[in-house]
Design a protein around this motif. Sequence first.
Motif, PDB file in Angstrom:
ATOM      1  N   GLU A  25      46.778  28.096  36.570  1.00  0.00           N
ATOM      2  CA  GLU A  25      46.412  27.655  35.224  1.00  0.00           C
ATOM      3  C   GLU A  25      45.414  28.588  34.533  1.00  0.00           C
ATOM      4  OE1 GLU A  25      48.041  25.066  33.839  1.00  0.00           O
ATOM      5  OE2 GLU A  25      49.133  24.982  35.726  1.00  0.00           O
ATOM      6  N   THR A  26      44.532  29.181  35.294  1.00  0.00           N
ATOM      7  CA  THR A  26      43.519  30.052  34.700  1.00  0.00           C
ATOM      8  C   THR A  26      44.198  31.283  34.104  1.00  0.00           C
ATOM      9  OG1 THR A  26      41.937  29.338  36.366  1.00  0.00           O
ATOM     10  CG2 THR A  26      41.407  31.360  35.172  1.00  0.00           C
ATOM     11  N   PRO A  27      43.909  31.581  32.847  1.00  0.00           N
ATOM     12  CA  PRO A  27      44.517  32.766  32.232  1.00  0.00           C
ATOM     13  C   PRO A  27      44.149  34.043  32.983  1.00  0.00           C
ATOM     14  CG  PRO A  27      43.503  31.364  30.569  1.00  0.00           C
ATOM     15  CD  PRO A  27      43.081  30.828  31.905  1.00  0.00           C
ATOM     16  N   LEU A  31      40.606  35.790  34.755  1.00  0.00           N
ATOM     17  CA  LEU A  31      40.490  36.270  36.129  1.00  0.00           C
ATOM     18  C   LEU A  31      40.100  37.741  36.170  1.00  0.00           C
ATOM     19  CD1 LEU A  31      43.529  34.515  37.848  1.00  0.00           C
ATOM     20  CD2 LEU A  31      41.124  33.821  37.861  1.00  0.00           C
ATOM     21  N   GLU A  32      40.618  38.518  35.230  1.00  0.00           N
ATOM     22  CA  GLU A  32      40.247  39.938  35.174  1.00  0.00           C
ATOM     23  C   GLU A  32      38.760  40.092  34.900  1.00  0.00           C
ATOM     24  OE1 GLU A  32      44.494  41.793  33.623  1.00  0.00           O
ATOM     25  OE2 GLU A  32      42.996  41.205  32.139  1.00  0.00           O
ATOM     26  N   GLN A  33      38.247  39.247  34.017  1.00  0.00           N
ATOM     27  CA  GLN A  33      36.821  39.293  33.711  1.00  0.00           C
ATOM     28  C   GLN A  33      36.009  38.889  34.944  1.00  0.00           C
ATOM     29  OE1 GLN A  33      35.703  36.926  30.355  1.00  0.00           O
ATOM     30  NE2 GLN A  33      33.663  37.800  30.234  1.00  0.00           N
ATOM     31  N   GLU A  34      36.441  37.832  35.613  1.00  0.00           N
ATOM     32  CA  GLU A  34      35.765  37.382  36.830  1.00  0.00           C
ATOM     33  C   GLU A  34      35.802  38.474  37.901  1.00  0.00           C
ATOM     34  OE1 GLU A  34      36.158  33.964  40.282  1.00  0.00           O
ATOM     35  OE2 GLU A  34      37.947  34.735  39.295  1.00  0.00           O
ATOM     36  N   ASN A  96      55.393  33.214  41.332  1.00  0.00           N
ATOM     37  CA  ASN A  96      55.250  34.395  40.483  1.00  0.00           C
ATOM     38  C   ASN A  96      53.903  34.409  39.766  1.00  0.00           C
ATOM     39  OD1 ASN A  96      57.726  35.424  41.237  1.00  0.00           O
ATOM     40  ND2 ASN A  96      58.815  34.471  39.547  1.00  0.00           N
ATOM     41  N   ALA A  97      53.439  33.227  39.345  1.00  0.00           N
ATOM     42  CA  ALA A  97      52.124  33.133  38.716  1.00  0.00           C
ATOM     43  C   ALA A  97      51.030  33.488  39.721  1.00  0.00           C
ATOM     44  CB  ALA A  97      51.907  31.731  38.148  1.00  0.00           C
ATOM     45  N   LEU A  98      51.187  33.048  40.955  1.00  0.00           N
ATOM     46  CA  LEU A  98      50.222  33.403  42.000  1.00  0.00           C
ATOM     47  C   LEU A  98      50.228  34.907  42.256  1.00  0.00           C
ATOM     48  CD1 LEU A  98      50.857  30.455  44.472  1.00  0.00           C
ATOM     49  CD2 LEU A  98      48.746  30.860  43.185  1.00  0.00           C
ATOM     50  N   LYS A  99      51.417  35.508  42.285  1.00  0.00           N
ATOM     51  CA  LYS A  99      51.516  36.956  42.498  1.00  0.00           C
ATOM     52  C   LYS A  99      50.844  37.731  41.362  1.00  0.00           C
ATOM     53  CE  LYS A  99      55.733  37.085  45.270  1.00  0.00           C
ATOM     54  NZ  LYS A  99      57.151  37.523  45.303  1.00  0.00           N
ATOM     55  N   ARG A 101      48.356  36.718  39.585  1.00  0.00           N
ATOM     56  CA  ARG A 101      46.925  36.565  39.741  1.00  0.00           C
ATOM     57  C   ARG A 101      46.402  37.357  40.949  1.00  0.00           C
ATOM     58  NH1 ARG A 101      49.044  33.322  36.502  1.00  0.00           N
ATOM     59  NH2 ARG A 101      47.881  32.124  34.978  1.00  0.00           N
ATOM     60  N   LEU A 102      47.196  37.446  41.998  1.00  0.00           N
ATOM     61  CA  LEU A 102      46.830  38.289  43.140  1.00  0.00           C
ATOM     62  C   LEU A 102      46.668  39.732  42.686  1.00  0.00           C
ATOM     63  CD1 LEU A 102      46.479  39.033  46.157  1.00  0.00           C
ATOM     64  CD2 LEU A 102      48.978  39.062  46.326  1.00  0.00           C
ATOM     65  N   ALA A 103      47.559  40.175  41.820  1.00  0.00           N
ATOM     66  CA  ALA A 103      47.517  41.556  41.335  1.00  0.00           C
ATOM     67  C   ALA A 103      46.196  41.868  40.631  1.00  0.00           C
ATOM     68  CB  ALA A 103      48.691  41.818  40.398  1.00  0.00           C
ATOM     69  N   VAL A 104      45.606  40.876  39.983  1.00  0.00           N
ATOM     70  CA  VAL A 104      44.310  41.082  39.319  1.00  0.00           C
ATOM     71  C   VAL A 104      43.262  41.511  40.343  1.00  0.00           C
ATOM     72  CG1 VAL A 104      42.407  39.891  38.134  1.00  0.00           C
ATOM     73  CG2 VAL A 104      44.782  39.491  37.425  1.00  0.00           C
ATOM     74  N   TYR A 105      43.210  40.789  41.448  1.00  0.00           N
ATOM     75  CA  TYR A 105      42.208  41.091  42.471  1.00  0.00           C
ATOM     76  C   TYR A 105      42.527  42.389  43.201  1.00  0.00           C
ATOM     77  CZ  TYR A 105      40.592  36.484  41.301  1.00  0.00           C
ATOM     78  OH  TYR A 105      40.125  35.403  40.595  1.00  0.00           O
ATOM     79  N   LEU A 106      43.811  42.667  43.395  1.00  0.00           N
ATOM     80  CA  LEU A 106      44.190  43.925  44.037  1.00  0.00           C
ATOM     81  C   LEU A 106      43.842  45.113  43.144  1.00  0.00           C
ATOM     82  CD1 LEU A 106      47.615  43.016  45.682  1.00  0.00           C
ATOM     83  CD2 LEU A 106      45.321  42.952  46.681  1.00  0.00           C
TER      84      LEU A 106
END
Length: 121
Positions: A25-27, A31-34, A96-99, A101-106
Amino acid sequence: MKLFSIILLAGMVILAGCGKGVDTETPVADLEQEASTLSVDDLKAKAAEYQEAIAAKMAEIEPITAQLKEIPLMEQMGDEANALKADIAALTEDMNALKERLAVYLDALKEQGESVKEYMN
């Protein structure tokens, strides 16, 4: 059988929603900012959480796909098959949404010069 699958799926979704802070749900921009403020260890922990959540979604999809394969070809357009297909589509969308968001942290880990090879499975 269909009712059991729906109840099982609902239970898994509830449990997955009570997870370790991963969500769909989090845009991504938030997440990129976090991620830009997190330490390498925190980024690795977040990436591992998302990786686990993706694996759990994949595990949820497998038995539903197996059920769908058991339905005879002549019944593949029926209500039961359509319900299973809808379940698979919803789980795939979540995965796919989880992937994403994973990409943001990677990406944040890469920016800090860290290897992300262990998360690429």
